[in-house]
Design a protein around this motif. Structure first.
Motif, short mmCIF file in Angstrom:
data_model
loop_
_atom_site.label_atom_id
_atom_site.label_comp_id
_atom_site.label_asym_id
_atom_site.label_seq_id
_atom_site.Cartn_x
_atom_site.Cartn_y
_atom_site.Cartn_z
N THR A 1 -7.93 6.05 -0.05
CA THR A 1 -8.65 4.93 -0.66
C THR A 1 -9.74 4.34 0.22
O THR A 1 -10.25 3.26 -0.04
CB THR A 1 -7.67 3.82 -1.13
N HIS B 1 -0.36 8.32 0.25
CA HIS B 1 -1.60 8.97 0.68
C HIS B 1 -1.50 10.48 0.91
O HIS B 1 -2.33 11.23 0.39
CB HIS B 1 -2.18 8.25 1.90
N LYS C 1 -11.56 -1.68 2.70
CA LYS C 1 -10.79 -2.92 2.78
C LYS C 1 -11.74 -4.10 3.01
O LYS C 1 -11.67 -5.13 2.34
CB LYS C 1 -9.77 -2.84 3.92
N GLY D 1 0.82 -1.20 0.00
CA GLY D 1 0.00 0.00 0.00
C GLY D 1 0.86 1.26 0.00
O GLY D 1 2.08 1.20 -0.19
N ASP E 1 -6.23 8.68 4.44
CA ASP E 1 -6.27 7.46 3.64
C ASP E 1 -7.21 7.72 2.46
O ASP E 1 -8.43 7.70 2.60
CB ASP E 1 -6.78 6.30 4.50
N SER F 1 -6.25 1.05 -5.02
CA SER F 1 -5.60 0.60 -3.78
C SER F 1 -5.02 -0.79 -3.96
O SER F 1 -5.41 -1.53 -4.87
CB SER F 1 -6.63 0.56 -2.64
N GLY G 1 -0.18 -0.19 -4.66
CA GLY G 1 -1.31 0.72 -4.89
C GLY G 1 -0.77 1.87 -5.71
O GLY G 1 0.38 2.26 -5.55
#
Ligand code: IP8
Length: 267
Positions: free
Chosen positions: A220, A60, A226, A54, A218, A158, A144
């Motif tokens: 995403t 981010h 998630k 990630g 964040d 992501s 990501g």
């Protein structure tokens, strides 16, 4: 023709491999912990593995600063695109180096080079090079990424979504979402003492997860997004394990099914 062995996907979550409270800071100790376990998975367990990482405190904050997650709205974002790419590639290289140090034969892949989306859904996803790389015995390492979206201009794909997209195109047997907590909790365990770990989630379960809203940036969609990818994977018949990979042997326990303190998402 030899059928490709079903693959294990390991997502190294940004919260595990970077310090989310400090921009551009990897957690080198976690990479040192994870790398030899990946090697063991390949050499001892004979797993065929794809690793995805990630963005953490690399991708981010930069994506957020340029509102890349909102799509293309102004020319200033073009430089933002380049900077998000740079941030992700810097982290990518750090992970590549950590894995190489432990003799893990990785093959780095940068998704914006082979993925094109429309409103976040891939219209092109060139999986063949990943598949052939895997068959040769290498470990594809993806991240990501910011990709070009034919409708929105930009889209942040992501690592969790990449796991889902790969599972739609390759035989995948299990997905591990590695993070810095034991799994999905009823509330944010970093904020609330009442938070309880949810050990098993069936796709038919109605679950209630309270997020704190105090999460670090964040772009995403954090834990809820998630969870929705994990459930989508489980609906395809692929079990998902969400758990802590920051402790020694943590990843191996999650893969081998020896970890009780984690969240299993099952069909
Ligand atoms: O951390 C996002 O990947 P994730 C990557 O898996 C970028 O959500 C570019 C922020």
């Amino acid at each position: 023709v030899i059928e490709l062995r079903a693959t294990l996907i390991v997502k190294l979550g940004g919260s595990a491999i970077t310090r989310k409270d400090r921009v551009f800071s990897p957690r080198d100790n976690v990479l040192e912990i994870v790398a030899p376990q990946l090697r063991e998975l390949v050499e001892v367990d004979k797993e065929s593995v794809i690793v995805i990482h990630g963005g953490g405190s690399f991708g981010h904050p930069v994506a957020s600063a340029y509102s890349i997650d909102k799509g293309y709205t102004n020319k200033g974002q073009l430089l933002g695109f380049s900077k998000v790419k740079r941030a992700m590639l810097v982290l990518h290289l750090k992970i590549l180096e950590a894995l190489l140090e432990y003799g893990v034969p990785v093959a780095p892949f940068s998704p914006s080079n082979f993925v094109l989306t429309r409103k976040g859904v891939p219209v092109n996803f060139v999986v063949k090079p990943v598949k052939e790389t895997l068959e040769l015995g290498l470990i594809p390492l993806l991240h990501g990424d910011v990709v070009i979206d034919v409708e929105w201009g930009f889209y942040i794909i992501s690592g969790d979504q990449l796991a889902f997209e790969l599972a739609n195109r390759l035989p995948v047997k299990k997905v591990i979402f590695g993070t810095d907590v034991k799994g999905i909790y009823t509330e944010d365990p970093k904020v609330s003492e009442r938070a309880k770990l949810i050990r098993v989630i069936r796709v038919t379960d109605k679950i209630c997860v309270k997020t704190s809203g105090e999460e670090v940036v964040d772009v995403t969609g954090g834990i809820l997004r998630k969870l929705s990818y994990a459930i989508a994977l489980a609906k395809m018949g692929i079990p998902v394990v969400i758990g802590d990979i920051t402790e020694s042997e943590g990843l191996l326990r999650l893969v081998r099914g020896n970890e009780k303190e984690c969240t299993l998402i099952l069909p």
